[in-house]
Design a protein around this motif. Structure first.
Motif, PDB file in Angstrom:
ATOM      1  N   ARG A  24     -34.087 -42.413  63.799  1.00 31.31           N
ATOM      2  CA  ARG A  24     -34.899 -41.076  64.228  1.00 31.31           C
ATOM      3  C   ARG A  24     -33.763 -40.160  65.191  1.00 31.31           C
ATOM      4  O   ARG A  24     -34.061 -39.742  66.204  1.00 31.31           O
ATOM      5  N   ALA A  25     -32.526 -40.170  64.512  1.00 23.81           N
ATOM      6  CA  ALA A  25     -31.595 -39.036  65.212  1.00 23.81           C
ATOM      7  C   ALA A  25     -31.909 -37.720  64.948  1.00 23.81           C
ATOM      8  O   ALA A  25     -32.793 -37.531  64.150  1.00 23.81           O
ATOM      9  N   GLY A  26     -31.530 -36.720  65.800  1.00 17.42           N
ATOM     10  CA  GLY A  26     -31.785 -35.496  65.610  1.00 17.42           C
ATOM     11  C   GLY A  26     -30.888 -34.606  64.777  1.00 17.42           C
ATOM     12  O   GLY A  26     -31.086 -33.679  63.934  1.00 17.42           O
ATOM     13  N   GLU A  27     -29.608 -35.405  64.871  1.00 16.51           N
ATOM     14  CA  GLU A  27     -28.437 -34.639  64.269  1.00 16.51           C
ATOM     15  C   GLU A  27     -27.280 -35.716  63.947  1.00 16.51           C
ATOM     16  O   GLU A  27     -27.242 -36.667  64.509  1.00 16.51           O
ATOM     17  N   VAL A  28     -26.648 -35.475  62.680  1.00 14.81           N
ATOM     18  CA  VAL A  28     -25.462 -36.334  62.376  1.00 14.81           C
ATOM     19  C   VAL A  28     -24.198 -35.320  62.455  1.00 14.81           C
ATOM     20  O   VAL A  28     -24.341 -34.277  61.664  1.00 14.81           O
ATOM     21  N   THR A  29     -23.210 -35.706  63.215  1.00 12.08           N
ATOM     22  CA  THR A  29     -22.036 -34.822  63.307  1.00 12.08           C
ATOM     23  C   THR A  29     -20.941 -35.568  62.840  1.00 12.08           C
ATOM     24  O   THR A  29     -20.737 -36.676  62.952  1.00 12.08           O
ATOM     25  N   ALA A  30     -20.100 -35.106  62.222  1.00 13.47           N
ATOM     26  CA  ALA A  30     -18.875 -35.299  61.595  1.00 13.47           C
ATOM     27  C   ALA A  30     -17.611 -34.356  61.535  1.00 13.47           C
ATOM     28  O   ALA A  30     -18.191 -33.089  61.311  1.00 13.47           O
ATOM     29  N   ASP A  31     -16.504 -34.601  61.678  1.00 20.74           N
ATOM     30  CA  ASP A  31     -15.382 -33.726  61.618  1.00 20.74           C
ATOM     31  C   ASP A  31     -15.076 -33.167  60.158  1.00 20.74           C
ATOM     32  O   ASP A  31     -15.694 -33.994  59.395  1.00 20.74           O
ATOM     33  N   LYS A  32     -14.697 -31.981  60.103  1.00 28.91           N
ATOM     34  CA  LYS A  32     -14.386 -31.649  58.831  1.00 28.91           C
ATOM     35  C   LYS A  32     -13.599 -32.645  57.932  1.00 28.91           C
ATOM     36  O   LYS A  32     -13.922 -32.425  56.524  1.00 28.91           O
ATOM     37  N   ALA A  33     -12.584 -33.362  58.432  1.00 27.92           N
ATOM     38  CA  ALA A  33     -11.883 -34.415  57.708  1.00 27.92           C
ATOM     39  C   ALA A  33     -12.604 -35.326  57.090  1.00 27.92           C
ATOM     40  O   ALA A  33     -12.540 -35.802  56.068  1.00 27.92           O
ATOM     41  N   VAL A  34     -13.810 -35.773  57.650  1.00 23.84           N
ATOM     42  CA  VAL A  34     -14.772 -36.988  57.510  1.00 23.84           C
ATOM     43  C   VAL A  34     -15.619 -36.444  56.295  1.00 23.84           C
ATOM     44  O   VAL A  34     -15.507 -37.085  55.281  1.00 23.84           O
ATOM     45  N   ARG A  35     -16.058 -35.107  56.359  1.00 27.07           N
ATOM     46  CA  ARG A  35     -16.992 -34.611  55.356  1.00 27.07           C
ATOM     47  C   ARG A  35     -16.004 -34.130  54.114  1.00 27.07           C
ATOM     48  O   ARG A  35     -16.581 -34.452  53.024  1.00 27.07           O
ATOM     49  N   ASP A  36     -14.798 -33.795  54.308  1.00 26.47           N
ATOM     50  CA  ASP A  36     -13.990 -33.730  53.058  1.00 26.47           C
ATOM     51  C   ASP A  36     -13.528 -34.969  52.250  1.00 26.47           C
ATOM     52  O   ASP A  36     -13.572 -35.040  51.236  1.00 26.47           O
ATOM     53  N   GLN A  37     -13.350 -35.957  53.217  1.00 24.81           N
ATOM     54  CA  GLN A  37     -13.011 -37.235  52.805  1.00 24.81           C
ATOM     55  C   GLN A  37     -14.344 -37.778  51.644  1.00 24.81           C
ATOM     56  O   GLN A  37     -14.138 -38.323  50.427  1.00 24.81           O
ATOM     57  N   LEU A  38     -15.367 -37.747  52.274  1.00 24.87           N
ATOM     58  CA  LEU A  38     -16.747 -37.963  51.614  1.00 24.87           C
ATOM     59  C   LEU A  38     -16.587 -37.191  50.085  1.00 24.87           C
ATOM     60  O   LEU A  38     -17.041 -37.785  49.099  1.00 24.87           O
ATOM     61  N   ARG A  39     -16.496 -36.049  50.270  1.00 26.19           N
ATOM     62  CA  ARG A  39     -16.426 -35.037  48.925  1.00 26.19           C
ATOM     63  C   ARG A  39     -15.445 -35.623  48.131  1.00 26.19           C
ATOM     64  O   ARG A  39     -15.726 -35.432  46.931  1.00 26.19           O
TER      65      ARG A  39
END
Length: 559
Positions: free
Chosen positions: A460-475
């Motif tokens: 029930r979180a309101g937001e998930v935050t992650a650095d650009k490096a994390v998001r880029d790694q997932l992509r």
């Protein structure tokens, strides 16, 4: 008042059957059991393979509300329910995880159940057992040694030493090893670089062993481990270093499930042990699927609260193994409800109806979450001596208001006789046909969307935050073909949030992703949140201070 015996005193007084006799009760001949002494044995791969065409029994998951730091008896309830089902005439097998030495000498002191609902030999299970964790540690560290050796002898694979992803492991809590520099001391020792240690239960090798269906599957998964990256960022696999085959050799016996017994001489499979807060928290697929061929009912556990253990059981283990649970038991205690209602640990023994009622929000959230997966639910109230009739009645009334039963269980003190009612209710629930199991998210959803789905739907979180490096790694991983993998969240067990002090049922909080790791062999993406560590530390006063050999040579202090 009668003296209350410790868990280890109860276990030591147990009247155990020879393990070959326990195996015979399941139809396992002596030629298919590899005994480790008289009271534990491994089951042969040949016997397991021969069971594959048989129909499955019913699968029961035991999970829990968010625990207190002392633990609230989920394994005890799992073992007790297995005994209770056998008591009412059902053929039942318990499937639980092996204990890690880290928490055994750190906080927990043991993980084989408790009171009169234990698996035995308790001392062996909590210590070295049949050597599975040693084999996993050795296989993991063989790969680590081969990586540095490959670089030392010319680095034919062009591994970028700045991008080596494979750390080392040991089965002990040791914060000093979280981040280290290795290969110091000159040319003869290789190329200095930063690395670190995780605890063995967080190893991808542990996850692989627990998710593999047989030795061939194990070897293939080991070969798929990504050990690091080249300068062009292409992955280097364990098979590129010819590591997967010798690793499989080290794991040959560890792949075989361990057969032991409960205090009431009922069969139990104790196999595999990934942590639930930093790994996927379930016993091995091979143990569970084998048990389903041999019993009417299989009772298994998922680690910690349902927000961690049950979610990973459903979204990783059941998804990967094709399992469909028939019912779930949520273990709740008056103590844990009070703590989630704001009471401090030292005050949990006093009646406090107001705190119990404040803690109901935590129970309600877990009930809703498990139902989200299409699995029918019942609540087991694990009884503690300090519980009052008014507190217990309040829990039962609240559960009824949410459409589920809450059954008082006294298995810790009375063994199977104290959990007979729950056993009958679980049979009714499992036979009702209500189960319509479905994972939380589809394989085709993007990795970050899967993380958000878990955070929003379960936490029930309101937001998930992650650095650009994390998001880029997932992509990048999606582009490499790993987008279909499920998510394994590494999070505190004490809260729905990533803050262990935020009790109850918080909403609208922020989940911050600190790091992501690709477990290509195991087949999931590890997402590390908050302050969670893949190498835990010991507390100020570790359990090890109370563990010793007495004058008779018996172990004391395990509980």
């Amino acid at each position: 008042m009668a003296e209350v015996k410790s868990d280890i005193e109860i276990a030591r007084a147990a009247s155990k059957k020879p393990i070959l006799e326990v195996g015979a009760g399941l139809g396992i001949g002596p030629e298919h059991l590899l005994p480790y002494g008289h009271d534990k044995a491994k089951i042969s791969a040949e016997f397991i393979a021969a069971q594959r065409g048989k129909p499955d029994g019913k699968l029961i998951l035991v999970t829990a509300i968010n625990p207190t730091p002392a633990g609230e008896g989920k394994t005890t309830t799992t073992v007790g329910l297995g005994d209770g089902l056998n008591r009412i005439g059902k053929k039942a097998i318990v499937c639980i995880r092996e204990a890690s030495l880290g928490p055994c000498f750190g906080v927990k002191g043991g993980a084989a159940g408790g009171g009169y609902a234990q698996v035995v030999p308790m001392e062996d299970i909590n210590l070295h057992f049949t050597g599975d964790f040693h084999a996993i540690t050795s296989a993991h560290n063989l790969l680590a040694a081969l990586i540095d050796n490959h670089i030392y002898w010319g680095n034919e694979q062009n591994i970028d030493v700045r991008r080596i992803a494979w750390r080392r492991v040991m089965d002990m809590n040791d914060r000093a090893l979280r981040e280290i520099v290795c290969s110091l001391g000159g040319v003869a020792n290789g190329y200095p670089r930063e690395t670190g240690f995780d605890i063995t239960v967080a190893s991808e090798v542990m996850a692989i062993l627990c998710l593999s269906s047989d030795l061939a599957d194990l070897e293939e998964r080991l070969g798929n481990i990504i050990v690091g990256y080249r300068r062009d960022k292409s992955p280097v696999f364990a098979r590129d270093l010819k590591a997967h085959r010798p690793m499989a050799v080290l794991l040959k016996d560890a792949m075989q499930p361990n057969l032991v017994q409960t205090l009431e001489n009922n069969p139990a499979f104790v196999h595999g042990g990934p942590f639930a807060n930093i790994a996927h928290g379930c016993n091995s697929v091979i143990a569970t699927t084998t048990a389903l061929k041999l019993a009417d009912y299989v009772v298994t556990e998922a680690g910690f609260g349902a927000d961690l253990g049950a979610e990973k059981f459903f979204d990783i283990k059941c998804r990967k193994a094709g399992l469909k649970p028939d019912a779930a038991v949520i273990v709740a205690t008056v103590r844990a409800l009070k703590m989630n209602g704001g009471v401090k640990k030292d005050d949990l023994g006093r009646e406090n109806l107001d705190a119990v009622q404040k803690g109901f929000a935590n129970l309600a959230r877990h009930i809703e979450n498990v139902k989200t997966f299409g699995v029918p639910v019942i609540v087991a109230i694990n009884h503690f001596i300090s519980d009052t009739d008014a507190e217990i009645a309040a829990v039962q009334s609240f559960a009824a208001s949410h459409g589920v039963e809450a059954v008082l269980c006294r298995h810790w003190a009375e063994g199977s006789a104290g959990i007979e009612t729950l056993a009958h209710k679980v049979v009714e629930l499992a036979e009702s046909g209500q189960a319509q199991f479905s994972p939380l998210y589809p394989d085709g959803m993007s990795l970050f969307s899967k993380i958000e789905t878990i955070a929003h739907s379960i936490y029930r979180a309101g937001e998930v935050t992650a650095d650009k490096a994390v998001r880029d790694q997932l992509r990048v991983w999606e582009e490499q073909g790993y987008g279909h993998l499920p998510i394994c969240m590494a999070k505190t067990q004490y809260s729905f949030s990533t803050d262990p002090n935020l009790r109850g049922a918080p909403e609208g909080h922020v989940v911050t992703i600190r790091e992501v790791r690709l477990s290509a062999g195991a087949g999931f993406v590890v997402v590390i949140t908050g302050e969670i560590m893949t190498m835990p530390g010991l507390p100020k006063v570790p359990s090890s201070e109370k563990i010793f050999l007495n004058e008779q040579g018996y172990i004391e202090g395990l509980f």
